[in-house]
Design an enzyme around this catalytic site. Structure first.
Site, short mmCIF file in Angstrom:
data_model
loop_
_atom_site.label_atom_id
_atom_site.label_comp_id
_atom_site.label_asym_id
_atom_site.label_seq_id
_atom_site.Cartn_x
_atom_site.Cartn_y
_atom_site.Cartn_z
N HIS A 112 0.39 -1.09 0.26
CA HIS A 112 0.27 0.39 -0.07
C HIS A 112 0.85 0.93 0.11
CE1 HIS A 112 -3.29 -2.93 1.27
NE2 HIS A 112 -2.65 -2.41 1.82
N HIS A 138 5.36 6.26 6.67
CA HIS A 138 4.73 6.20 5.40
C HIS A 138 4.99 7.30 4.39
CE1 HIS A 138 1.05 5.66 7.33
NE2 HIS A 138 0.65 6.91 6.25
N HIS A 140 1.96 8.51 1.14
CA HIS A 140 0.47 8.54 -0.18
C HIS A 140 1.56 9.61 -1.08
CE1 HIS A 140 -1.70 6.95 2.85
NE2 HIS A 140 -1.22 7.64 3.91
N GLU A 150 -2.91 13.25 0.66
CA GLU A 150 -4.44 12.59 1.01
C GLU A 150 -5.85 13.61 2.13
OE1 GLU A 150 -3.75 9.23 3.93
OE2 GLU A 150 -5.03 8.31 2.16
N HIS A 163 3.48 10.63 6.20
CA HIS A 163 2.69 10.95 7.68
C HIS A 163 3.57 9.55 8.27
CE1 HIS A 163 -1.59 10.64 5.61
NE2 HIS A 163 -1.24 12.08 5.85
N THR A 244 -6.51 6.90 7.75
CA THR A 244 -6.54 6.86 6.88
C THR A 244 -6.87 5.58 5.75
OG1 THR A 244 -5.02 7.60 4.97
CG2 THR A 244 -6.15 8.79 6.14
N THR A 245 -6.84 4.36 6.11
CA THR A 245 -6.93 3.29 5.21
C THR A 245 -7.23 1.67 6.00
OG1 THR A 245 -4.55 2.70 6.95
CG2 THR A 245 -4.32 3.22 4.02
ZN LIG Z 1 -0.93 7.91 5.84
#
Ligand SMILES: [Zn+2]
Ligand SMILES: *[C@@H]1O[C@H](CO)[C@@H](O)[C@H](O)[C@H]1NC(C)=O
Ligand SMILES: *[C@@H]1O[C@H](CO)[C@@H](O)[C@H](O)[C@H]1NC(C)=O
Length: 377
Positions: A112, A138, A140, A150, A163, A244-245
């Site tokens: 991911h 991590h 995005h 995000e 993040h 957010t996941t």
């Molecule tokens: Zn995140």
């Protein structure tokens, strides 16, 4: 002429434009909007274990993970006009973020996103009411053809977003903390393309080729993790949200920094075009669309719009100058209006007192004459 009436007639034309023009200007700015970008993808996974969700399958997240359908979901769009200035939001303080090179950190492609595990010696010691320990960070991102942050600011999406995930030290582990309302604190910052390489991001990016396939991991030498975040930790937005996941737990106190990080164009293209996904495609657009606020408040540690008489330390964005220009125009019109009204009133006042001076003797003469005539009659 009545003095009070004169004052009111002078104040009205002065005050009306002063009050109305800025109000009219502000009414033009739009309110919270939920732009759902159906069919786009996001990534990020603080949890362990194998999960089968994907960014192609957003609609079904809430079937398998009920919190994903909740009312405090992340990410969100931050409307800076709606953000509430909160002077008690202190600068974020990072402790232990500078790691020695002999400390090895695990970097992994989890399908991911790319995750860098962080030692528990990294902590948040300011800005939050409680103490939080770091777990992992991590990213995005989008694709070569579009941005992939995000969170969005006033509807604007940035190239990428970092993040840094922390958990409240009052819990024994991240896994335990993540199910409690005050369990997690995530620091978010936007990545943009600028001039020059970012040496801190290179510490991660130079290893991406080693973890192209899902599940691969490598070791990264310690460096100053704080270099991945903006130097200015004073200016930020704060709100209550979620992971957010999946499982989308609504246990995250979010900090979104107002200053952004700059990476070179080449660095950004390595980020968006190196890792592969479980479908054996390039791992891209791993961001979740913005979620409805459902009445949540977003706080700002700084004044996001300047006040009429000098708002202080706002970030000098183009919008700021537009506001200032609007305010200056309002004052200018007010003053012009007041000066015109004053000149007009003075003219009338003078004219009337002249007439009065001329009239009085005549009138008294007439009255006197009339009276005397009557008396003598
Ligand atoms: Zn995140
Ligand atoms: C977040 O939630 C906590 C606990 O309910 C509450 O005290 C706090 O005011 C909320 N923060 C914001 C910015 O709404
Ligand atoms: C920073 O704050 C300014 C002022 O409100 C705003 O115009 C700008 O979009 C913000 N940028 C980010 C990345 O938060």
């Amino acid at each position: 002429m009545n003095r009070a009436a004169l004052r009111v007639s002078l104040l009205l034309p002065l005050l009306l434009p002063l009050l109305l023009l800025p109000a009219l200007g502000r009414a033009g700015s739009n309110s919270e909007s939920d732009q759902e970008h159906g069919g786009e993808d996001p990534p990020h996974s603080p949890g362990k274990g194998h999960s089968h969700w994907s960014y192609e399958d957003l609609k079904h997240w809430s079937t398998d993970y009920s919190d994903c359908g909740g009312t405090k979901q992340s990410p969100i769009n931050v409307d800076t006009d709606q953000a509430i200035f909160s002077p008690d939001l202190r600068p974020i303080q990072l402790s232990g973020y500078s790691l020695p090179a002999n400390k090895q950190l695990k970097l992994k492609n989890n399908g991911h996103t790319v995750v860098l595990d962080l030692p528990e010696t990294l902590a948040l010691t300011g800005g939050y009411a409680q103490q939080y320990r770091a777990v992992q960070l991590h990213l995005h991102w989008g694709s070569p053809s579009g941005p992939g942050s995000e969170h969005t600011i006033n509807g604007r999406r940035f190239a990428a977003e970092i993040h840094v995930v922390h958990y409240n030290t009052k819990y024994d582990s991240f896994t335990e903390a993540m199910v409690h309302p005050d369990g997690l604190a995530v620091l978010g910052a936007f990545l943009e393309v600028g001039h020059g390489e970012n040496q801190y991001y290179n510490e991660i990016l130079k290893h991406l080729l080693e973890i192209q396939e899902v599940g691969q991991e490598t070791l990264v030498s310690g460096f100053n993790i704080a270099g991945l975040l903006p130097a200015n930790l004073k200016l930020y937005f704060h709100y209550n949200g979620s992971l957010t996941t999946p499982p989308c737990y609504q246990t995250v106190k979010w900090t979104i920094f107002n200053h952004t990080m700059l990476l070179s164009r080449d660095q950004m293209s390595v980020l968006v075009s190196t890792l592969r996904s479980p479908e054996d495609e390039l791992l891209q657009n791993n961001y979740r669309p913005v979620q409805n606020l459902h009445g949540r408040r977003v706080l700002a540690s700084f004044q996001t719009t300047p006040s009429l008489w000098g708002g202080g330390s706002s970030f000098p964005a183009a919008a700021t100058y537009a506001w200032l220009a609007g305010d200056v125009l309002a004052v200018l019109f007010g003053v012009l209006f007041a000066v015109t009204a004053l000149a007009f009133l003075l003219y009338i006042y003078k004219h009337r007192s002249q007439n009065t001076r001329l009239d009085s003797p005549t009138k008294s003469k007439v009255i006197y004459t009339a009276a005397s005539t009557e008396n003598t009659a």
